[in-house]
Design an enzyme around this catalytic site. Structure first.
Site, PDB file in Angstrom:
ATOM      1  N   HIS A 109       0.857  -1.185   0.000  1.00  0.00           N
ATOM      2  CA  HIS A 109       0.000   0.000   0.000  1.00  0.00           C
ATOM      3  C   HIS A 109       0.891   1.231   0.000  1.00  0.00           C
ATOM      4  CE1 HIS A 109      -4.007   1.870   0.951  1.00  0.00           C
ATOM      5  NE2 HIS A 109      -3.190   2.882   1.121  1.00  0.00           N
ATOM      6  N   TRP A 190      -5.457  16.806   5.597  1.00  0.00           N
ATOM      7  CA  TRP A 190      -5.696  16.216   4.277  1.00  0.00           C
ATOM      8  C   TRP A 190      -5.513  17.244   3.170  1.00  0.00           C
ATOM      9  CZ3 TRP A 190      -6.457  11.720   1.649  1.00  0.00           C
ATOM     10  CH2 TRP A 190      -6.493  10.556   2.414  1.00  0.00           C
ATOM     11  N   PHE A 193      -1.884  17.733   2.744  1.00  0.00           N
ATOM     12  CA  PHE A 193      -1.379  16.493   2.176  1.00  0.00           C
ATOM     13  C   PHE A 193      -1.631  16.469   0.664  1.00  0.00           C
ATOM     14  CE2 PHE A 193      -2.799  11.966   1.438  1.00  0.00           C
ATOM     15  CZ  PHE A 193      -1.535  11.393   1.490  1.00  0.00           C
ATOM     16  N   GLU A 194      -2.815  16.850   0.265  1.00  0.00           N
ATOM     17  CA  GLU A 194      -3.134  16.830  -1.169  1.00  0.00           C
ATOM     18  C   GLU A 194      -2.400  17.948  -1.904  1.00  0.00           C
ATOM     19  OE1 GLU A 194      -7.452  16.229  -1.501  1.00  0.00           O
ATOM     20  OE2 GLU A 194      -7.082  14.080  -1.147  1.00  0.00           O
ATOM     21  N   ILE A 196       0.665  18.728  -1.267  1.00  0.00           N
ATOM     22  CA  ILE A 196       2.006  18.196  -1.574  1.00  0.00           C
ATOM     23  C   ILE A 196       1.944  17.413  -2.882  1.00  0.00           C
ATOM     24  CG2 ILE A 196       3.934  16.768  -0.799  1.00  0.00           C
ATOM     25  CD1 ILE A 196       3.183  17.314   2.060  1.00  0.00           C
ATOM     26  N   PHE A 197       0.890  16.631  -3.052  1.00  0.00           N
ATOM     27  CA  PHE A 197       0.710  15.905  -4.321  1.00  0.00           C
ATOM     28  C   PHE A 197       0.745  16.874  -5.499  1.00  0.00           C
ATOM     29  CE2 PHE A 197      -1.052  12.222  -1.990  1.00  0.00           C
ATOM     30  CZ  PHE A 197      -0.502  11.191  -2.729  1.00  0.00           C
ATOM     31  N   GLY A 312      -8.103   8.757  -2.127  1.00  0.00           N
ATOM     32  CA  GLY A 312      -8.635  10.043  -1.659  1.00  0.00           C
ATOM     33  C   GLY A 312      -9.252   9.905  -0.274  1.00  0.00           C
ATOM     34  N   HIS A 339      -9.299   0.816  -0.806  1.00  0.00           N
ATOM     35  CA  HIS A 339      -9.234   1.602   0.422  1.00  0.00           C
ATOM     36  C   HIS A 339     -10.614   1.482   1.063  1.00  0.00           C
ATOM     37  CE1 HIS A 339      -5.743   3.768  -1.195  1.00  0.00           C
ATOM     38  NE2 HIS A 339      -5.638   4.445  -0.072  1.00  0.00           N
ATOM     39  N   GLU A 342     -10.933   3.966   6.216  1.00  0.00           N
ATOM     40  CA  GLU A 342      -9.839   4.835   6.704  1.00  0.00           C
ATOM     41  C   GLU A 342     -10.518   6.026   7.390  1.00  0.00           C
ATOM     42  OE1 GLU A 342      -7.411   6.490   3.600  1.00  0.00           O
ATOM     43  OE2 GLU A 342      -5.913   7.306   4.968  1.00  0.00           O
ATOM     44  N   HIS A 367      -6.121   0.044   4.726  1.00  0.00           N
ATOM     45  CA  HIS A 367      -6.381   0.638   6.047  1.00  0.00           C
ATOM     46  C   HIS A 367      -7.286  -0.224   6.930  1.00  0.00           C
ATOM     47  CE1 HIS A 367      -4.168   4.289   5.281  1.00  0.00           C
ATOM     48  NE2 HIS A 367      -4.726   4.336   4.099  1.00  0.00           N
TER      49      HIS A 367
END
Lengths: 504, 504
Positions: A109, A190, A193-194, A196-197, A312, A339, A342, A367
């Site tokens: 994963h 989140w 985090f997104e 950074i993507f 996502g 997923h 989570e 998860h």
């Protein structure tokens, strides 16, 4: 066969009452419950050879030192603290260093864009023709381009900007890793985090960089003693310097060529397969495209594209149920790797994804954090042998659980569910591909008494529950056997272990 | 009978796919899993009368409003935040106000010294002859005394000090409640927590104050719609103004006299029983005394002393196993009610207390936080019907779990374990006797779809798993039935509910 650590443990049970007289029936019944729980637990069916017993003694000495210190000084126990704050301390731990050398089998994963440490990623920003801009939301974006890109953003050549702003490298590097100070809640994290993507995407989807990036990922994984990878990827289209995009199949072909070169050079590395995993936020039109793309990829790389998943934030995005009608249109032999669960909600669409995942015969669950709240799904998972890909550090930095002693996987291990440990997006929190999550699991989530057998079980599970075919599994087991034997030697001959043996 | 909320829920399951075509078998299998989980869950065996259905509609409207808002705005979800920060917001919640009125049956897990709100406790500091001092550790101590107490501490008459320091009342009141800002880790919080006990002890063990204190506790409990209490008490010796101590039996006698007077005045209140619960840190000599004291108390108040337990921080204090030889010397008919598994460790003496608790046939388990890590004990708990006294707010403020959505009781409810909700030490975090913990449980720990039946099950469990004898249980059920009916009327006739009915 009873291992050394179990003996130590049973011994401590007998003596910790300070030799006070206790009724035989009491001692007998106590032993019975504890032994039954030990027999039910993860890794319990594995026997250890004399060489493994020796290595285990040494491993457990290091583990007990660390865990028992934590029991007395809970603020110093590393798995109870946010990984972003203790990552350096973890890398200095003796147990971590032992785990780093361990052959871990497959990595399941992990998302393709978040696998290379930030310092490695930074190197690519020194390639020529890289433009940078800062969006209204203060997020860096990158694009390689022959000519200045469009005017939607204030693009500058990074090489020129570097001359004007000596701090730019530090700022860019910071933007590649989650910042603990910014954590307010799950949605905020989140969002970061997104972002950074979004920042990374422009760098690594440039075809020439992507080739180096993927090569770097494979080297990183290989150094972490991982034998193969089943990566989740949205199969982003790669681009060239003139702005042309390769089509999806061609883009994926670039990836598999790099992998082939790497496996040719490293015969003990079994390669990389791909779970096609687009974002979970699809319009009806995009959903149709996704099915088409999956079928194209499967047709082009039948043995390398092993299945499908959505990625996502489950709490915010459409549930599996809401797209079930589309999932039903996938070819009947499609293997899903969803997923699911989570989340720390209970009775909401995000934890009910667990129900839909098992209904679609998911091969593994990504998860499964909410699984204890769904006993019927838990029963199905156990009976059907659906592996659970736990991602402890990800769950911690993305705010599902602060203290990893409370991670639900403790219970999965107590009940010997088919668990595999994964790392999700290790580069975004500057963790190693698998060693960091193995460390948290072994020290923070498993029982104090879980030993080398549990670690071996994790590695073996990653072969059993992999997307490898039978022949590949056979090869994997053979390579693993050799590597494991070497690992036992490395452990017992390590400075730490030889010193213990000298003093004992 | 399928309740209204279940119908709503099932309906939402059918429509949330936006009417897209789905195979019948898929819908059938999905329903089957969800229904099976519903049938397995806590409260599922209870049917609702038409009047209860009406009340349930109204309750669930309020619950869905709150929970679904939290799903979209997780930072605003109250059970995810520390109780010390959101207690006022909770008291303003519609769901809380509905729960406050609910007849809750018995209160099981609560310690005698931490039951009266700080503002009530403050009143006793205005009684004459109260001396105050501040220890080296900056903890306030109190003693009522005719003459100035000894010189070990710098004792001052509080009445005199009040004239000099107008802020003293605020300072004292602050010292009676845990301060969120001081929280560093579990051990620090436990230290602060035990210091409050030390501060309070001098006030409430003064015999004349104790009588008023206990009367206040009973009033507080009664106002929270609790029908009886099974209190944990170390049976502290009460003292008089001249410094003389009453012996233990006499001290307990004072308590039961107050209770008798209260029950005479309130025929719908069934009284208070006591679980003799000294501190868990005993020397061998003290252990012998403890057994003697238990036997004396049992002889003196056979129907009121219902059993034995130890109190204190399990991670730091001796394990049940280490005192098992003494526990074996208790009379054979002794009923234990052990604290066990109030920890997030796994494989340490504190979670292994769960094993010893069930071996000693504990009637209930206090906390059982670590239970999911011990599947064999969990099985015994279920088969033998050992109730688990959960204390959500206590576990949160004492740092076991930050976000109550991660409290292990979610799983207990999913598997219909015999759970009762308790409050441990409500006054130390300024919570109501039971309503605050019922709120956290209903909104934060149970499934979104858990409804009035789950609340009713909690109340019924508190009769089933009580220390009441058969006759008392019969009486309790009868009174509960009447009170529950009244509660249904109150709910449906409340402003909130009538407004809903008008608009729907």
């Amino acid at each position: 066969m009873i291992s050394f650590s179990i003996l130590i443990f049973l011994f401590s049970l007998i003596v910790s009452n300070d030799g006070n007289p206790l009724s035989r029936s009491y001692i007998h019944n106590r032993m019975k419950i504890i032994e039954e729980e030990n027999k039910m637990a993860f890794g319990s069916s594995i026997g250890l050879s004399p060489a493994e017993e020796l290595a285990n003694q040494c491993l457990m000495k290091a583990k007990f030192d660390e865990v028992d210190h934590g029991y007395l000084h809970p603020t110093e126990f590393l798995p109870a603290q946010n990984y972003l704050e203790v990552s350096k301390k973890i890398k200095n731990s003796v147990v971590y260093q032992m785990i780093r050398k361990m052959p871990k089998g497959g990595l399941f994963h992990a998302h393709i864009s978040s696998m290379l440490p930030p310092e490695e990623l930074m190197k690519f920003t020194y390639e020529p023709n890289l433009y940078i801009c800062k969006t209204k939301n203060l997020v860096y974006k990158f694009v390689f381009s022959k000519n200045p890109p469009g005017k939607k953003c204030d693009w500058k050549l990074l090489s020129a900007m570097r001359k004007r702003d000596p701090k730019i490298d530090a700022k860019i590097k910071k933007s590649l890793v989650l910042q603990r100070s910014k954590f307010e809640d799950l949605n905020v994290v989140w969002n970061d985090f997104e972002e950074i993507f979004d920042t990374v995407r422009g760098i690594i989807t440039y075809r020439p960089v992507f080739e180096k990036y993927l090569r770097g990922v494979l080297e990183e994984v290989y150094k972490d003693n991982i034998m193969f990878v089943e990566i989740r990827s949205g199969a982003s289209q790669l681009y060239e310097l003139d702005g042309r995009y390769l089509d999806t199949v061609k883009s994926v072909e670039v990836a598999f060529k790099i992998v082939k070169k790497f496996t040719n050079e490293h015969p003990d590395f079994l390669g990389m397969k791909m779970i096609y995993s687009p974002h979970r936020n699809p319009s009806p039109e995009r959903l149709k495209e996704i099915v088409q793309t999956y079928m194209q990829l499967k047709a082009a790389f039948s043995d390398k594209i092993i299945g499908f998943d959505f990625v996502g934030q489950e709490d915010k995005l459409p549930s599996l149920y809401s797209v079930a009608h589309v999932l039903e249109t996938f070819p009947a032999d499609t293997q899903f790797f969803f997923h699911a669960g989570e989340t720390n909600w209970y009775g909401h669409p995000s934890d009910l994804n667990l129900v839909d995942a098992v209904l679609f015969n998911t091969k593994r669950i990504g998860h499964g954090f909410a699984l204890p709240k769904h006993p019927k799904v838990m029963e199905i998972v156990k009976n059907k042998g659906i592996a659970i890909e736990i991602n402890p550090i990800s769950n911690q930095v993305l705010k599902l659980v602060d203290d990893l002693r409370n991670h639900p996987a403790s219970e999965f291990f107590a009940n010997n569910l088919p668990v595999v440990v994964s790392s999700d997006d290790p580069s975004y929190w500057d963790a190693k591909s698998l060693s960091s999550d193995f460390y948290e699991t072994f020290v923070g989530i498993m029982s104090r008494s879980a030993d080398l057998r549990s670690l071996k079980q994790l590695a073996l599970n990653s072969i059993t529950y992999s997307g490898l075919d039978d022949q590949e599994k056979h090869a994997a087991k053979k390579i693993f056997k050799t590597k494991w034997k070497e690992y036992m030697d490395k452990l017992t001959q390590s400075k730490y272990c030889t010193e213990i043996n000298e003093t004992s």
